[in-house]
Scaffold this active site. Structure first.
Site, PDB file in Angstrom:
ATOM      1  N   CYS A   1       6.697 -30.328  41.815  1.00 14.02           N
ATOM      2  CA  CYS A   1       5.797 -31.455  41.575  1.00 14.02           C
ATOM      3  C   CYS A   1       6.470 -32.696  42.148  1.00 14.02           C
ATOM      4  O   CYS A   1       7.361 -33.281  41.542  1.00 14.02           O
ATOM      5  CB  CYS A   1       5.534 -31.609  40.085  1.00 14.02           C
ATOM      6  SG  CYS A   1       4.179 -32.737  39.716  1.00 14.02           S
TER       7      CYS A   1
ATOM      8  N   CYS B   1       3.514 -39.210  43.193  1.00  9.93           N
ATOM      9  CA  CYS B   1       3.451 -40.666  43.047  1.00  9.93           C
ATOM     10  C   CYS B   1       4.311 -41.422  44.050  1.00  9.93           C
ATOM     11  O   CYS B   1       5.359 -41.957  43.702  1.00  9.93           O
ATOM     12  CB  CYS B   1       3.812 -41.071  41.631  1.00  9.93           C
ATOM     13  SG  CYS B   1       2.714 -40.342  40.419  1.00  9.93           S
TER      14      CYS B   1
ATOM     15  N   HIS C   1       5.174 -37.187  30.367  1.00 14.87           N
ATOM     16  CA  HIS C   1       5.844 -38.453  30.682  1.00 14.87           C
ATOM     17  C   HIS C   1       5.517 -39.509  29.631  1.00 14.87           C
ATOM     18  O   HIS C   1       6.375 -40.298  29.225  1.00 14.87           O
ATOM     19  CB  HIS C   1       5.424 -38.947  32.067  1.00 14.87           C
ATOM     20  CG  HIS C   1       6.115 -38.252  33.195  1.00 14.87           C
ATOM     21  ND1 HIS C   1       7.434 -38.470  33.501  1.00 14.87           N
ATOM     22  CD2 HIS C   1       5.672 -37.333  34.094  1.00 14.87           C
ATOM     23  CE1 HIS C   1       7.783 -37.715  34.545  1.00 14.87           C
ATOM     24  NE2 HIS C   1       6.731 -37.018  34.914  1.00 14.87           N
TER      25      HIS C   1
ATOM     26  N   ARG D   1       7.751 -27.891  33.836  1.00 14.71           N
ATOM     27  CA  ARG D   1       8.592 -27.574  34.983  1.00 14.71           C
ATOM     28  C   ARG D   1      10.089 -27.684  34.687  1.00 14.71           C
ATOM     29  O   ARG D   1      10.907 -27.349  35.525  1.00 14.71           O
ATOM     30  CB  ARG D   1       8.246 -28.513  36.147  1.00 14.71           C
ATOM     31  CG  ARG D   1       6.896 -28.226  36.754  1.00 14.71           C
ATOM     32  CD  ARG D   1       6.402 -29.386  37.617  1.00 14.71           C
ATOM     33  NE  ARG D   1       5.128 -29.059  38.211  1.00 14.71           N
ATOM     34  CZ  ARG D   1       3.960 -29.139  37.563  1.00 14.71           C
ATOM     35  NH1 ARG D   1       3.918 -29.550  36.311  1.00 14.71           N
ATOM     36  NH2 ARG D   1       2.838 -28.812  38.166  1.00 14.71           N
TER      37      ARG D   1
ATOM     38  N   CYS E   1       3.289 -39.014  37.261  1.00 15.47           N
ATOM     39  CA  CYS E   1       2.770 -37.731  37.723  1.00 15.47           C
ATOM     40  C   CYS E   1       1.295 -37.616  37.402  1.00 15.47           C
ATOM     41  O   CYS E   1       0.838 -38.101  36.367  1.00 15.47           O
ATOM     42  CB  CYS E   1       3.546 -36.596  37.063  1.00 15.47           C
ATOM     43  SG  CYS E   1       2.997 -34.948  37.553  1.00 15.47           S
TER      44      CYS E   1
ATOM     45  N   SER F   1      11.563 -31.893  38.842  1.00 10.81           N
ATOM     46  CA  SER F   1      11.686 -31.629  40.279  1.00 10.81           C
ATOM     47  C   SER F   1      12.758 -32.494  40.927  1.00 10.81           C
ATOM     48  O   SER F   1      13.127 -32.244  42.077  1.00 10.81           O
ATOM     49  CB  SER F   1      10.339 -31.829  40.987  1.00 10.81           C
ATOM     50  OG  SER F   1       9.437 -30.795  40.612  1.00 10.81           O
TER      51      SER F   1
END
Length: 582
Positions: free
Chosen positions: A556, A559, A71, A489, A64, A512
């Site tokens: 989101c 990538c 992450h 998120r 991301c 997401s």
């Protein structure tokens, strides 16, 4: 409209990545069916195979472009879990502060710059009277931020120049004038001023992440076993700078963000009370932000873990990571059935879109229609995110979370003249989901002050430890672990299997993925899809209600290497080698 319509919103703008929503709207302008599709492919998991697990975080953060640090940390924690490593207190506090800074930065940017314009008619702000707007601001805050008459005159003049020149820039291509907007011109002017001010202030929150993270985005101070920012935590000036910037940003949160959210909440309260956008009403939190050093997953968390089903706050189901699985029945992958992430596969199988006579390509909704897999918890579809964390916190009886949720509902109830707090059920809505993010932002900003003071006191006591030593050759032969925590998120999990010191398999299930997923093997909707059902659209040609509900999750979709145009035409093909010589 005499019959139902099938509409496409693609791309859903003001998010990270590409997201398509298709909706079926009946003759009464009510959404009766909805499908969410990511049109982008992520292959980081495949790239990680065969690599040194200590390096995984540096690659995983590239999943991301927004939540890079989270992450990074989840990947490192997965490896630490596999190696049974407990990090020192200073490392725990530094990680909490970096992640907390990400939260408050992300949530403020989301509300004003990604989601706020679903509630605020920026062009209508030109009709606002600066003097009346200043007076209006005191209805929502005892000390309103940056909305004096003179400041609002300047904001209005800037907007007028944009409109007069026909160049709205970052404010272009919106549904200005939609009947769905409800704020007064003066309220729109207040929120617009805060939008512009937040553009400058968000840099302070980015600096917060960089002080201990080394840089932002893509911080570099986290390693398996702890953190490397030894000199930063030993330097009182660095800690003092962090605290100063944090207090400055917290002031904006309390005197602009929360009042603006309350202002919007009152105007859109009917949508909260009737449950518009409620969706699944199943909520899950992995838990996050360790408050002590009693072990990897034994520590007390700021956000409790657990699952709430059917909106029933009286019962909290304990979370068990072994009950997580991903299904690809309606995703562009091949798999034999739902898979636990330890055994997860990433085998792309793109089956395309369906061409129709109107010249557009539609999702094959009876087949595969998204690059996002469908996560399942204990055979339930669940929602993750700030609302889930607040709901699980209240259900868990967490004193701190319950206090902040109750305070906001009391404020809303007071502004509505109810004589009591607004009902908790109002949180089960698009408005409530947006409010939960603001509640969480205030909570996080306040608790970060406690953490930075705790860090300073611990260092002053003589504890300078930032890393736990471990014997890689001994612990890394055959191991597996998971890093489960909460990104801004929602629930973010990284699972890793290690064989002979190298990564054998790696899977990341991101927030997401949980929320934006397509239907599963039982044809059950994902969170976005379910939240749209029953929503009334004021104008089908300007479906701002779809944007408002989807944006309330803070999508989101990042990538990717697969791209299609609006009519389904293939643009290019790319072949990427995932192997390397080390």
């Amino acid at each position: 409209m005499s019959k139902s319509q099938h509409i496409i919103v693609d791309p859903i703008t003001r998010i990270e990545g590409h997201l398509r929503v298709e909706a079926v709207i009946d003759e009464n302008n009510v959404i009766t069916d909805a499908y969410a599709s990511s049109t982008m492919f992520r292959g980081i998991e495949t790239i990680l195979k065969g690599r040194d697990p200590r390096d995984a975080g540096l690659l995983a953060m590239r999943i991301c472009g927004v939540c890079t640090g989270t992450h990074y940390q989840r990947s490192i924690e997965a490896v630490e879990n596999a190696f049974d490593i407990t990090i020192p207190k200073n490392a725990r506090l530094v990680r909490n502060l970096i992640q907390g800074a990400l939260y408050i930065h992300d949530h403020v940017v989301h509300f004003y710059h990604l989601h706020g314009l679903d509630w605020v008619d920026l062009v209508d702000a030109l009709k606002g009277d600066p003097k009346k707007a200043q007076e209006e601001s005191f209805n929502w805050s005892r000390t309103p931020y940056g909305v004096s008459e003179s400041e609002l005159i300047q904001v209005k003049e800037r907007l007028a120049k944009f409109v007069k020149q026909g160049r709205l820039g970052i404010f272009s291509n919106a549904y200005w004038g939609s009947k769905a907007y409800k704020l007064t011109p003066e309220q729109n002017l207040i929120a617009t001023a805060h939008y512009l001010q937040a553009l400058d202030l968000q840099r302070d929150a980015a600096k917060l992440m960089a002080i201990f993270g080394g840089k932002m985005p893509h911080p570099q101070s986290l390693v398996v076993g702890g953190v490397t920012c030894v000199q930063d935590i030993q330097n009182p000036a660095r800690i003092a700078l962090f605290k100063t910037l944090l207090k400055k940003f917290t002031h904006f949160i309390k005197t602009a963000y929360l009042p603006d959210l309350a202002m919007a909440g009152v105007k859109y309260v009917d949508e909260a009370l009737d449950g518009t956008g409620a969706g699944l009403k199943n909520f899950m939190s992995y838990g996050d932000f360790k408050l002590d050093d009693t072990g990897f997953y034994n520590a007390k968390n700021l956000f409790p873990s657990g699952v709430v089903l059917n909106g029933d706050l009286s019962k909290l189901h304990p979370f068990d990571q072994s009950k997580v699985a991903e299904d690809v029945t309606h995703a562009w992958y091949d798999a034999s059935g739902p898979q636990h992430p330890y055994d997860g596969t990433t085998n792309p199988n793109y089956t395309g879109l369906e061409k129709k006579d109107d010249g557009y390509a539609y999702l094959k909704t009876k087949e595969k229609y998204s690059w996002i897999k469908s996560p399942i918890y204990d055979d339930h579809r669940v929602e993750v995110g700030p609302l889930a964390r607040m709901v699980v916190g209240v259900a868990a009886g967490d004193e701190r979370i319950t206090k902040y949720v109750t305070n906001f509902l009391a404020l809303l109830g007071d502004k509505l003249g109810l004589g009591k707090p607004a009902p908790t059920a109002a949180l089960f809505s698009t408005v409530g989901r947006t409010a939960a993010r603001a509640i969480e932002t205030e909570l996080m900003a306040d608790v970060m002050i406690e953490w930075v003071d705790e860090l300073a006191a611990n260092v002053a006591s003589g504890d300078l430890s930032t890393w736990t030593e471990f014997d890689f050759d001994k612990v890394s032969k055959d191991a597996k672990g998971y890093g489960l925590a909460e990104a801004p998120r929602g629930g973010l999990g990284h699972w890793v299997k290690i064989k002979d010191g190298k990564i054998e398999n790696y899977q990341a299930v991101v927030p997401s993925t949980w929320n934006a997923a397509p239907r599963d093997y039982k044809d059950r909707m994902g969170a976005y899809e379910a939240a749209l059902i029953g929503t009334k659209v004021a104008d089908v040609s300007q479906p701002i209600e779809i944007l408002k509900t989807v944006h309330s999750f803070d999508p989101c979709i990042a990538c990717a290497v697969h791209i299609v145009d609006t009519k389904g035409k293939e643009l290019s093909k790319f072949k990427v080698s995932t192997s390397c010589s080390i």
